[in-house]
Structure formats: C-alpha cells, structure tokens
Design an enzyme around this catalytic site. Structure first.
Site, PDB file in Angstrom:
ATOM      1  N   ARG A  61       5.660  -0.459   0.591  1.00 43.80           N
ATOM      2  CA  ARG A  61       4.400  -0.654  -0.128  1.00 43.80           C
ATOM      3  C   ARG A  61       4.536  -1.725  -1.207  1.00 43.80           C
ATOM      4  O   ARG A  61       3.644  -2.553  -1.399  1.00 43.80           O
ATOM      5  CB  ARG A  61       3.965   0.682  -0.739  1.00 43.80           C
ATOM      6  CG  ARG A  61       2.636   0.640  -1.490  1.00 43.80           C
ATOM      7  CD  ARG A  61       2.139   2.048  -1.788  1.00 43.80           C
ATOM      8  NE  ARG A  61       0.908   2.022  -2.548  1.00 43.80           N
ATOM      9  CZ  ARG A  61       0.809   2.380  -3.827  1.00 43.80           C
ATOM     10  NH1 ARG A  61       1.885   2.780  -4.492  1.00 43.80           N
ATOM     11  NH2 ARG A  61      -0.349   2.335  -4.449  1.00 43.80           N
ATOM     12  N   HIS A  65       2.327  -5.126  -1.635  1.00 45.13           N
ATOM     13  CA  HIS A  65       1.595  -5.442  -2.858  1.00 45.13           C
ATOM     14  C   HIS A  65       2.073  -6.755  -3.477  1.00 45.13           C
ATOM     15  O   HIS A  65       1.301  -7.449  -4.139  1.00 45.13           O
ATOM     16  CB  HIS A  65       1.745  -4.302  -3.869  1.00 45.13           C
ATOM     17  CG  HIS A  65       0.855  -3.133  -3.581  1.00 45.13           C
ATOM     18  ND1 HIS A  65       0.173  -2.432  -4.549  1.00 45.13           N
ATOM     19  CD2 HIS A  65       0.535  -2.529  -2.405  1.00 45.13           C
ATOM     20  CE1 HIS A  65      -0.534  -1.461  -4.002  1.00 45.13           C
ATOM     21  NE2 HIS A  65      -0.316  -1.495  -2.692  1.00 45.13           N
ATOM     22  N   ASN A  90      -1.106  -0.719  -8.960  1.00 39.77           N
ATOM     23  CA  ASN A  90       0.357  -0.711  -8.885  1.00 39.77           C
ATOM     24  C   ASN A  90       1.014   0.393  -9.715  1.00 39.77           C
ATOM     25  O   ASN A  90       2.246   0.447  -9.805  1.00 39.77           O
ATOM     26  CB  ASN A  90       0.916  -2.073  -9.327  1.00 39.77           C
ATOM     27  CG  ASN A  90       0.642  -3.161  -8.310  1.00 39.77           C
ATOM     28  OD1 ASN A  90       0.445  -2.893  -7.133  1.00 39.77           O
ATOM     29  ND2 ASN A  90       0.623  -4.405  -8.769  1.00 39.77           N
ATOM     30  N   HIS A 187       1.703   3.125   7.494  1.00 31.61           N
ATOM     31  CA  HIS A 187       1.352   4.396   6.867  1.00 31.61           C
ATOM     32  C   HIS A 187       1.990   5.581   7.586  1.00 31.61           C
ATOM     33  O   HIS A 187       1.908   6.709   7.085  1.00 31.61           O
ATOM     34  CB  HIS A 187      -0.170   4.565   6.841  1.00 31.61           C
ATOM     35  CG  HIS A 187      -0.843   3.749   5.786  1.00 31.61           C
ATOM     36  ND1 HIS A 187      -2.218   3.615   5.706  1.00 31.61           N
ATOM     37  CD2 HIS A 187      -0.339   3.015   4.762  1.00 31.61           C
ATOM     38  CE1 HIS A 187      -2.532   2.838   4.682  1.00 31.61           C
ATOM     39  NE2 HIS A 187      -1.402   2.456   4.091  1.00 31.61           N
TER      40      HIS A 187
END
Length: 318
Positions: A61, A65, A90, A187
C-alpha cells in the site's frame, strides 16, 4: 513460488515497456555498484514479515501511495510537518521501519548507492512473494525526490469511487483498465478500516444499507464493525484468505462479498467484470497481469540521472 517464466512478460513486455515508459530504470541496475542490494532488501523484509505478517500489505500500500503522488520517488517516506505522511489518506500507512532497516544495512554495505524509492519498490515485490504470490524482476535506478507535501496527496483512489472515476485516476498515469483491476487485486492481502464501509452494512435504522451485498456475509461484518464501534479497526478485504496472495479476492467479488464500494463495483460494472472473471479462472493470468502492472506503476514519474538524490536516511532529505 518462483519467477513468472512468461516470455511475453520478461522479453516482449519489458522491451515494450522500456520504449513507452523508458525513464532510466533497468533490471540489474545495482549489479556492479551494490550486487547484494536486492538480497539485503529481501532478507530485511523477510525478517520483519516473520514477526509481523501485516507488514506485507502495508509495504504494498505504501508503494502505491508513493507512486500515485509525485511519482515513485520515495517522497512518502519523508517525515516532518506537512509531509505526505501527515495527509489523511496516509495516516494508517505502515512499514516505515522495514524501509529504514533495509536502508541502514544498505548504507553499511554500499554507502550512497541505493535509493529509498528503489528499496520501497523492491520491498513491495518481496511482500507479494512472501504471501505466496509470484515474484518478478524489478527494474531499478530510481532516485529519491526532495519534495514531500501533504497538499499533493489529493488524487488517490477513494473507497467510494465508481469504476469511471477509478479509470480516470489510473489513466492519468497511463494505467489501463486491466492495470486497474490487476492492481486492485492486491487487496487480496489488504485490510480496510471499518469506517470506510460501515455505510454499506448499516443504515439509520440498523438494517443493511446495501442490498447488493451477500446478505449472509453482512452479519459477519456487523460483528467485526458494530455501529458506533472503533472506526479504525481493520478488516481483511479478502474474507477467508486475507494472508495469501491469490484469486480468492475476485471470487469474493462475484459473491457479493466485496467490502469496499470501489471493489464491489468491479463486479457490477460489465467492463471490469469480464476481467474479474478472467482472473477468477486463471491465477496465472492474474499473477502475470499484476506483475506487468506493478512494473508500469513503478515507472510513474521516476527521477533518474541527475534528478533527485540518494538519501542517506529515508525519512529525511540530505
């Protein structure tokens, strides 16, 4: 599991990718300047994973980001007031200690050679392999950015985005719909805070808010995320297989068990449903697509050559 052996992936694909996204990264960039770089990163990630398996989805992740804000330049790793790390999207990023650990070891072995951006990219790949996904070769050679601003964190995909909005956000980085579905497939080892989906499992009278969900699954989510409960509590996005990188996530989407609205619509939208169905029926196709898409995403806005720097510490510019 070993490397994906598809000739399309490693020969045709990478040569085409170089032409389209060629920004200076290449496989084996550190082969002479720091030949053990990838091994050091892998060993570090493996060590942390052994004591806390949740670092794997955390690192994946974090890489996502990083790349979707200012490109894959490690800017998300910089700490301090008003940096990307302080942006709302975040707040729950984790795995910084893994990157810092790997960087310290690399600085001891090869001072000033390996970038934090490359460490994060390699760590994301290793996280997939450690959760029983396929590995792939990662082009390296990124340099670290010097700018990290919370105000730049404004276009990350949202848990409520419909397919069209997701497509637009991915297309802004030359990622197509297959890339979108493939990357969201990450995911399969991800989690989400209850606050991001309680609106789907409750309405104002306490009944199910979303009738398109599997109604036998809803009570399980309600027990995990009760009304007025801890909105920060995290739940596996791939129910029943949250620690393994596999195609179970797509099977769950087909059963109405997509937890986030943005995941659920990948099944209800005809354009993306056909891709979900393909990945459901072929783990090989999913693994190959995920690797392709990760390499494409990993080349978003990279800094190479004289651009950027090689940070001595990942949490601060030099």
């Amino acid at each position: 599991m070993g490397l994906i052996r598809s000739s399309c992936l490693f020969i045709v694909f990478f040569s085409c990718l170089s032409a389209v996204y060629g920004q200076g990264t290449r496989i084996g960039f550190y082969s002479t300047t720091c030949p053990n770089a990838e091994t050091i990163v892998r060993t570090t990630v493996t060590s942390h994973f052994g004591s806390d398996p949740t670092v794997a989805p955390g690192l994946l992740r974090m890489h996502f980001h990083d790349c979707f804000v200012q490109g894959c330049d490690g800017s998300v790793l910089i700490s301090g007031p008003n940096t990307e790390r302080t942006a709302g999207a975040n707040f729950n990023l984790r795995g910084f200690e893994v990157i810092d650990d790997a960087k310290a070891q690399l600085e001891a072995a090869c001072p000033g050679v390996v970038s934090c951006a490359d460490i994060l990219t390699l760590a994301a790949r290793d996280s997939i392999n450690l959760t029983k996904g396929e590995s792939w070769q990662v082009p390296t050679g990124r340099r670290d950015g010097r700018v990290s601003l919370a105000t730049n964190v404004n276009n990350l995909p949202s848990p409520s985005d419909p397919v069209a909005v997701q497509q637009r956000k991915f297309a802004a980085f030359r990622l197509n719909t297959r890339d979108l579905v493939g990357l969201v497939g990450g995911h399969t080892i991800g989690t989400a805070a209850c606050g991001f989906f309680t609106n789907r499992i409750f309405n104002t009278t306490g009944n199910t808010a979303d009738p398109t969900m599997d109604q036998t699954f809803v009570p399980q989510l309600q027990r995990l995320c009760p009304q007025n409960g801890d909105a920060s509590r995290r739940v596996d996005l791939d129910a029943g297989s949250g620690n393994t990188f596999d195609t179970s996530f797509f099977n769950n989407l087909s059963r109405g068990r997509g937890i986030l609205q943005s995941d659920h619509v990948l099944w209800t939208n005809p354009t993306t449903r056909s891709i979900v169905q393909e990945f459901m029926s072929s783990r090989g196709n999913f693994n190959a697509q995920f690797a392709r898409s990760m390499v494409k995403m990993g080349n978003i806005g990279v800094k190479t050559g004289a651009n950027g720097e090689i940070r001595r510490v990942c949490s601060a510019v030099n």
